[in-house]
Every structure is written in C-alpha cells, then in structure tokens.
Scaffold this active site. Sequence first.
Site, short mmCIF file in Angstrom:
data_model
loop_
_atom_site.label_atom_id
_atom_site.label_comp_id
_atom_site.label_asym_id
_atom_site.label_seq_id
_atom_site.Cartn_x
_atom_site.Cartn_y
_atom_site.Cartn_z
N ARG A 50 98.11 11.07 -25.15
CA ARG A 50 98.10 11.99 -24.01
C ARG A 50 99.35 12.84 -24.05
O ARG A 50 100.47 12.33 -24.15
CB ARG A 50 98.05 11.21 -22.69
CG ARG A 50 96.73 10.51 -22.45
CD ARG A 50 96.70 9.86 -21.08
NE ARG A 50 97.59 8.71 -21.02
CZ ARG A 50 97.71 7.93 -19.95
NH1 ARG A 50 97.01 8.20 -18.86
NH2 ARG A 50 98.52 6.90 -19.96
N ASP A 52 101.61 15.75 -21.99
CA ASP A 52 101.83 16.14 -20.61
C ASP A 52 101.61 17.64 -20.42
O ASP A 52 101.40 18.39 -21.38
CB ASP A 52 103.25 15.77 -20.18
CG ASP A 52 103.45 14.26 -20.07
OD1 ASP A 52 102.45 13.56 -19.83
OD2 ASP A 52 104.60 13.80 -20.24
N ARG A 196 110.87 13.51 -24.63
CA ARG A 196 111.68 14.43 -23.83
C ARG A 196 112.89 13.72 -23.22
O ARG A 196 113.96 14.32 -23.03
CB ARG A 196 110.83 15.09 -22.77
CG ARG A 196 109.85 16.10 -23.37
CD ARG A 196 109.17 16.92 -22.28
NE ARG A 196 108.18 16.15 -21.56
CZ ARG A 196 107.81 16.41 -20.31
NH1 ARG A 196 108.37 17.39 -19.63
NH2 ARG A 196 106.87 15.69 -19.74
#
Length: 259
Positions: A50, A52, A196
């Site tokens: 997945r 974001d 991140r």
Amino acid sequence: MRRYFLYFKYDGTAYHGWQVQPNARTVQDELQRALSTLLREDVSVTGAGRTDTGVHARMMVAHFDTGKDIDCPQLVYKLNRLLPRDISADKVMPVSDDMHARFSAVSRTYRYYVHLRKDPFRRAYSCELFYDLDFDKMNRAAVMLLGHDDFAAFCKSNSDVKTTLCNVTEARWVKDGEYSWHFVITANRFLRNMVRAVVGTLVDVGRGRVSLEGFKDIIDGGSRSDAGESMPGNALFLENIEYPFDSKILGANALGENI
C-alpha cells in the site's frame, strides 16, 4: 480460475494512495474498474503493498483471478487505452495459483528524492530542503539500518501490524546532481510510513540535530516519538519488487513481447 500478475506504474499525485477507500479516488479502484470493464466481470486486484496519498510507483504489481483466457499483450494495450493518463500497464502474465502479489514478494525497493536549491522542474517529485546536509554522515547512519531488524521507531503510530520486524539489505544516499540526491532502501517488507520516517530522521542527522550514537539509540528505543518527522509523500517512489519466479511463471510468452 487462473491467476495473473499485472505490472504497472503510476503518478500518485491525484490519488489518496493505493487502497480502495470510500469517497476517495485510489489507484486500486481505477485498476479494478478498468479490468472489470474489459473482462466483463467483477475483478478484484490485490496489490504488492500500500502506498500512501501522493506516493508514486515506477513499478507496482497486483494479482487478479479470472476464468477467462487472456491475450496478455492485448489486455495491456486495452488497459492503457482505458486507464487514466497517470496510470500505465506494463505487462500481464499468468502465474501459478500459489503466487501472491504481496506475500510472495521477496524484496521491495523505494527511493526518496531531495534537492537543496529551488528548482521548478523538481518540485513535484522531489522534496526541496532549505539547508545544507552532511550526506557522508547520513550514509554512515544509514548503514546502521542494515544491522537491525526491529523498526518500530519508524512505524506510524497505532498501525495495525503484527510485527515490526524487517530485513533491510540496502540503505544509502546517492548523488544525482550538484544539488540533488536520492535515498534508496531495499527490504523484504516495509512498515506503514517507514521510509518517510527513516528519511526524516536521517535528515536530522545530516543537519546535526541527531548524532550517529543518537540515531542508533532511536532505532534501539523503538519509539516513533523519538524519530524524525515524516517527509512529504510526493518525493517517494516505489521502484522495484522482486519475486522468486524460477518455476512460477506459466507460458513461454507470458511476459508479452510488445511492452
């Protein structure tokens, strides 16, 4: 029923990530709509992971099942006629029924791009930073990631994960130009928001806010609140996914020569 892998890429700017959500535009939703239209049946796709909101993929993989015989190159052609301009199909190929886009993957590689001078041509896909960074020190810190297996410190708080263990096999900063760099990281799996958060903490190291010893303490401590801020999603790209395809690909022409 027969299982197929779909390889594709997308610019995530206009999407609320990969996974289908109510009242939000997602990449998964666009793919399912296109495949269902072309195959004239309800098609559900399962992605390799997945991404974001705003995150991009130069390579993403999803699997789907259908009882119909598929001309793989022709399906790729039709998908690219039907999909939005910011999503493109690269190849479709049949795989064995036990292959899974997410669970069969053995590694994934991400890149995060930064630039240190104002540049109107990089702003959409790279993070502009307004301070100098010690990339040599950041690389020394990045090496420490290879010696750890628990990355709870870089996992988004309250994430529904059974384990925070990951096997990171590559983590380094690469210089692209006089004022531009990218961080490349490869692992068997990634936690939500992990890349991140890692980049944000390494930037703190490069700015002198966190020492090398402090970076190691952050990893060992396992607390998200001790790590750096999460960097913007627009500069993050999923670059590659590897599978153990030795005996799993079915059909001599599975790759589709016209891609």
